[in-house]
Motif scaffolding. Structure first.
Motif, PDB file in Angstrom:
ATOM      1  N   THR A  15       0.968  -1.160  -0.169  1.00  0.00           N
ATOM      2  CA  THR A  15       0.007   0.030   0.040  1.00  0.00           C
ATOM      3  C   THR A  15       0.874   1.205   0.072  1.00  0.00           C
ATOM      4  O   THR A  15       1.998   1.053   0.467  1.00  0.00           O
ATOM      5  CB  THR A  15      -1.060   0.050   1.281  1.00  0.00           C
ATOM      6  OG1 THR A  15      -0.132  -0.176   2.400  1.00  0.00           O
ATOM      7  CG2 THR A  15      -2.070  -0.857   1.322  1.00  0.00           C
ATOM      8  N   TYR A  16       0.267   2.271  -0.483  1.00  0.00           N
ATOM      9  CA  TYR A  16       0.951   3.487  -0.523  1.00  0.00           C
ATOM     10  C   TYR A  16       0.003   4.653  -0.514  1.00  0.00           C
ATOM     11  O   TYR A  16      -1.110   4.505  -0.887  1.00  0.00           O
ATOM     12  CB  TYR A  16       1.695   3.828  -2.088  1.00  0.00           C
ATOM     13  CG  TYR A  16       2.397   4.886  -2.376  1.00  0.00           C
ATOM     14  CD1 TYR A  16       3.791   5.209  -1.864  1.00  0.00           C
ATOM     15  CD2 TYR A  16       1.684   5.965  -3.105  1.00  0.00           C
ATOM     16  CE1 TYR A  16       4.439   6.139  -2.108  1.00  0.00           C
ATOM     17  CE2 TYR A  16       2.450   7.194  -3.331  1.00  0.00           C
ATOM     18  CZ  TYR A  16       3.830   7.159  -2.848  1.00  0.00           C
ATOM     19  OH  TYR A  16       4.440   8.444  -3.033  1.00  0.00           O
ATOM     20  N   LYS A  17       0.345   5.717   0.241  1.00  0.00           N
ATOM     21  CA  LYS A  17      -0.651   6.784   0.593  1.00  0.00           C
ATOM     22  C   LYS A  17      -1.950   6.172   1.309  1.00  0.00           C
ATOM     23  O   LYS A  17      -2.951   6.277   0.757  1.00  0.00           O
ATOM     24  CB  LYS A  17      -0.975   7.641  -0.762  1.00  0.00           C
ATOM     25  CG  LYS A  17       0.177   8.613  -1.200  1.00  0.00           C
ATOM     26  CD  LYS A  17      -0.286   9.528  -2.347  1.00  0.00           C
ATOM     27  CE  LYS A  17       0.721  10.250  -2.768  1.00  0.00           C
ATOM     28  NZ  LYS A  17       0.413  11.372  -3.777  1.00  0.00           N
ATOM     29  N   CYS A  18      -1.624   5.416   2.183  1.00  0.00           N
ATOM     30  CA  CYS A  18      -2.749   4.746   2.842  1.00  0.00           C
ATOM     31  C   CYS A  18      -2.438   4.691   4.327  1.00  0.00           C
ATOM     32  O   CYS A  18      -1.440   4.632   4.803  1.00  0.00           O
ATOM     33  CB  CYS A  18      -2.645   3.241   2.103  1.00  0.00           C
ATOM     34  SG  CYS A  18      -3.889   2.143   2.887  1.00  0.00           S
ATOM     35  N   TYR A  20      -3.105   2.416   6.093  1.00  0.00           N
ATOM     36  CA  TYR A  20      -2.664   0.970   6.409  1.00  0.00           C
ATOM     37  C   TYR A  20      -1.165   0.552   5.824  1.00  0.00           C
ATOM     38  O   TYR A  20      -1.362   0.628   4.532  1.00  0.00           O
ATOM     39  CB  TYR A  20      -3.988   0.133   6.221  1.00  0.00           C
ATOM     40  CG  TYR A  20      -5.123   0.276   6.581  1.00  0.00           C
ATOM     41  CD1 TYR A  20      -5.599  -0.377   7.706  1.00  0.00           C
ATOM     42  CD2 TYR A  20      -6.083   1.017   5.760  1.00  0.00           C
ATOM     43  CE1 TYR A  20      -6.840  -0.118   8.288  1.00  0.00           C
ATOM     44  CE2 TYR A  20      -7.528   1.465   6.417  1.00  0.00           C
ATOM     45  CZ  TYR A  20      -7.618   0.841   7.516  1.00  0.00           C
ATOM     46  OH  TYR A  20      -8.810   0.988   8.118  1.00  0.00           O
ATOM     47  N   ASP A  21      -0.608   0.406   6.412  1.00  0.00           N
ATOM     48  CA  ASP A  21       0.980  -0.179   5.830  1.00  0.00           C
ATOM     49  C   ASP A  21       1.095  -1.540   5.691  1.00  0.00           C
ATOM     50  O   ASP A  21       1.265  -2.262   6.546  1.00  0.00           O
ATOM     51  CB  ASP A  21       2.023   0.603   6.830  1.00  0.00           C
ATOM     52  CG  ASP A  21       3.407   0.445   6.133  1.00  0.00           C
ATOM     53  OD1 ASP A  21       3.481   0.289   5.099  1.00  0.00           O
ATOM     54  OD2 ASP A  21       4.387   0.340   6.741  1.00  0.00           O
ATOM     55  N   VAL A  45      -8.247  -4.316   3.826  1.00  0.00           N
ATOM     56  CA  VAL A  45      -7.668  -2.808   3.343  1.00  0.00           C
ATOM     57  C   VAL A  45      -8.675  -2.382   2.312  1.00  0.00           C
ATOM     58  O   VAL A  45      -9.060  -2.903   1.479  1.00  0.00           O
ATOM     59  CB  VAL A  45      -6.382  -2.828   2.508  1.00  0.00           C
ATOM     60  CG1 VAL A  45      -5.806  -1.628   2.469  1.00  0.00           C
ATOM     61  CG2 VAL A  45      -5.045  -3.577   3.590  1.00  0.00           C
ATOM     62  N   CYS A  50      -6.480   3.952  -0.581  1.00  0.00           N
ATOM     63  CA  CYS A  50      -5.038   3.357  -0.728  1.00  0.00           C
ATOM     64  C   CYS A  50      -4.946   3.558  -2.300  1.00  0.00           C
ATOM     65  O   CYS A  50      -5.632   3.242  -3.122  1.00  0.00           O
ATOM     66  CB  CYS A  50      -5.028   2.214  -0.150  1.00  0.00           C
ATOM     67  SG  CYS A  50      -5.320   2.029   1.618  1.00  0.00           S
TER      68      CYS A  50
END
Length: 80
Positions: A15-18, A20-21, A45, A50
């Protein structure tokens, strides 16, 4: 190819710009979420919040284009 025609099921993503990593393999999908197997547990997610980076294709995909049922989304792209 439009982003909505990409199928992430079975692919390794992170994920990116989220909020939740998460990094793992997509093992399921609902209308609004991906189920990602990460570290021995399944994490839910939300798609809309995301961006997802697909390791196989090298694409960064905004999840808002993936909202919807997988079968219907891919059927409209001619993949079924």
């Amino acid at each position: 190819m439009p982003f909505s025609c990409i199928d992430l099921l079975g692919r390794e993503v992170f994920t990116y710009k989220c909020p939740y990593d998460v990094r793992g393999v997509v093992v399921g999908e609902t209308y609004n979420t991906f189920l990602i197997l990460a570290g021995g547990r399944v994490v839910t997610v939300p798609k809309f919040l995301c961006h997802f980076f697909d390791h196989e294709s090298g694409l960064l995909i905004n999840g808002r284009y993936l909202v919807g049922y997988r079968d219907k989304r891919l059927f409209n792209c001619g993949k079924f």
